[in-house]
Design a protein around this motif. Structure first.
Motif, PDB file in Angstrom:
ATOM      1  N   GLY A   1      25.073   9.939 -19.292  1.00 59.64           N
ATOM      2  CA  GLY A   1      23.809  10.073 -19.515  1.00 59.64           C
ATOM      3  C   GLY A   1      23.269  10.611 -18.241  1.00 59.64           C
ATOM      4  O   GLY A   1      23.478  10.328 -17.032  1.00 59.64           O
ATOM      5  N   VAL A   2      22.099  11.116 -18.599  1.00 60.31           N
ATOM      6  CA  VAL A   2      21.073  11.871 -17.486  1.00 60.31           C
ATOM      7  C   VAL A   2      19.732  11.342 -17.623  1.00 60.31           C
ATOM      8  O   VAL A   2      19.347  11.634 -18.922  1.00 60.31           O
ATOM      9  N   LEU A   3      19.061  10.894 -16.745  1.00 58.84           N
ATOM     10  CA  LEU A   3      17.533  10.431 -16.912  1.00 58.84           C
ATOM     11  C   LEU A   3      16.904  11.676 -17.449  1.00 58.84           C
ATOM     12  O   LEU A   3      17.075  12.816 -17.087  1.00 58.84           O
ATOM     13  N   PRO A   4      15.800  11.331 -18.274  1.00 58.53           N
ATOM     14  CA  PRO A   4      15.028  12.196 -19.126  1.00 58.53           C
ATOM     15  C   PRO A   4      14.529  13.370 -18.521  1.00 58.53           C
ATOM     16  O   PRO A   4      14.412  14.517 -18.609  1.00 58.53           O
ATOM     17  N   LYS A   5      14.029  12.902 -17.115  1.00 57.86           N
ATOM     18  CA  LYS A   5      13.315  13.815 -16.192  1.00 57.86           C
ATOM     19  C   LYS A   5      14.035  15.037 -15.600  1.00 57.86           C
ATOM     20  O   LYS A   5      13.619  16.024 -15.277  1.00 57.86           O
ATOM     21  N   TYR A   6      15.423  14.847 -15.627  1.00 54.30           N
ATOM     22  CA  TYR A   6      16.369  16.031 -15.047  1.00 54.30           C
ATOM     23  C   TYR A   6      16.944  16.554 -16.513  1.00 54.30           C
ATOM     24  O   TYR A   6      17.682  17.670 -16.403  1.00 54.30           O
ATOM     25  N   GLN A   7      16.998  15.996 -17.660  1.00 51.85           N
ATOM     26  CA  GLN A   7      17.345  16.798 -18.809  1.00 51.85           C
ATOM     27  C   GLN A   7      16.708  18.119 -19.153  1.00 51.85           C
ATOM     28  O   GLN A   7      15.606  18.370 -18.719  1.00 51.85           O
ATOM     29  N   ASN A   8      17.504  19.144 -19.722  1.00 54.78           N
ATOM     30  CA  ASN A   8      17.102  20.418 -19.758  1.00 54.78           C
ATOM     31  C   ASN A   8      16.599  21.247 -18.453  1.00 54.78           C
ATOM     32  O   ASN A   8      15.893  22.056 -18.518  1.00 54.78           O
TER      33      ASN A   8
END
Length: 400
Positions: free
Chosen positions: A331-338
């Motif tokens: 998992g990667v925190l949403p703020k770093y996704q994409n």
């Protein structure tokens, strides 16, 4: 005239014997039969891994598996001529009903799973009874098979029958796909596992350069989990997971009880060097878990730990040799996704795990998954490290 009458009576008797009965599981004897059926129906499949009977019983038992705290489950057995010839669970998860419909679950969505059938007629009768029960509970749609939670064994295997699954992945008869689809089910989503069959050779040069660049960054720290603080480390990973997966198709959040239960169950599989937490600017930002493939041992045990298999398994888990590894969760925190940061963290963690698995345990193969077919970020990461799809699981849907 006596002979035709006798033949008519014989045909009637055979018809009664051939009738398929679907009954709710009631009592210990029925539950024992429900559990045992899968071992009988799959005994001739060399790639089927017998699950531990104690684990299956725990999965199905309220008070032991916290899933039952927010779900309603009904088990059914199929009998023909007095013989158990099939099984199915019908269930719905109250937490899943609260999720946004566009993410796969949502109001009115029930499930069936734990599916085994001796033939297509049995399969049709079981699925019809599960649908009937779900309608009685007010459900208007089915996603299946899911056994019992999306976090356990979701989906029907439709590709990859020629090799055993890795730990906590399902395996079923190839005929089941047609039997399910003949009951009016259409694909809702495919889940893939990706194989890395050349772990000792390492990843492409581009990945090495990305890892080296991350190691020079003052913002990034990637470390092994600290087993002396296991509960805290588990909480960090699950918190990231709940945030990272919150918009994913099929997501259902963990309860606090499930977090503690899952951490306790999985603790024996946690090897320090195979599980990573990544920090960005001093804050936890991502995690990746990898577990030794215990199925290589379980396939020899016939679903039983006693009298001696428990000691063999515990000894192997202390320092597994020639062990392959599966990455079940990341998992990667949403703020770093994409972003580039997400892929950089992923490549760093998986490279560190690769080095450990090969160097300390002689790993030759790895597996990532499951991964949603349309999770573009994870699919891109898998393809970048030359991983290839080795198994496909399909979740079906049908309106009730």
């Amino acid at each position: 005239m006596a002979q035709p009458v006798l033949r008519q009576a014989e045909r009637k008797a055979r018809g009664v014997a051939d009738e398929i009965r679907i009954d709710p599981v009631s009592g210990k004897g029925d539950l024992d039969a429900f559990i045992e059926l899968t071992y009988r129906l799959n005994a001739d499949d060399p790639n089927w891994v017998p699950p531990l009977r104690a684990d299956v019983r725990e999965l199905l038992t309220p008070g032991k598996n916290p899933f039952h705290e927010h779900a309603k489950v009904q088990l059914f057995l199929a009998r023909r001529g007095g013989e158990v010839v099939g099984r199915i669970s019908a269930h719905y998860d109250e937490l899943a009903l609260e999720q946004p419909p566009e993410q796969g679950m949502g109001p009115g969505t029930g499930n069936w799973g734990m599916f085994e059938a001796a033939d297509e007629a049995v399969a049709a009768a079981l699925i019809a009874r599960a649908e009937e029960w779900l309608r009685e509970q007010g459900m208007t749609r089915v996603l299946a098979p899911i056994s019992l939670s999306v976090w356990e064994e979701p989906g029907l295997l439709v590709q990859g029958f020629d090799h055993p699954p890795m730990l906590l992945m399902g395996h079923n008869k190839a005929e089941y796909q047609g039997w399910v689809e003949h009951q009016g089910y259409a694909k809702a989503k495919s889940l893939y596992t990706y194989e890395l069959n050349t772990l000792p050779d390492g990843f492409p040069d581009l990945i090495d350069r990305i890892v080296a660049l991350g190691e020079r960054s003052s913002r990034i720290v990637v470390r092994e989990v600290d087993l002396s603080r296991f509960d805290e480390e588990a909480a960090i990973c699950i918190d990231i997971l709940n945030q990272a997966w919150s918009k994913n198709w099929g997501f259902v959040p963990f309860t606090e009880t499930e977090k503690a239960y899952g951490a306790k169950k999985l603790k024996p599989l946690i090897l320090k060097g195979a599980n990573m937490i990544a920090y960005v600017d001093g804050e936890p930002a991502a995690f990746m878990l990898a577990w030794p493939d215990m199925n290589k041992k379980l396939i020899k045990y016939g679903g039983k730990l006693f009298p001696f298999n428990w000691a063999k398994l515990l000894w192997w888990l202390r320092n597994p040799k020639q062990a392959d590894f599966r990455v079940p969760l990341m998992g990667v925190l949403p703020k770093y996704q994409n972003s580039r940061m997400a892929s950089q963290l992923a490549f760093m963690m998986i490279e560190y795990i690769r080095r450990y698995a090969v160097g300390s345990h002689g790993a030759q193969r790895g597996e990532m998954g499951w991964i949603l077919e349309d999770n573009q970020g994870m699919v891109a990461i898998a393809e970048a490290i030359d991983a290839t799809i080795n198994r496909e699981y399909r979740i079906y849907e049908k309106a009730l």
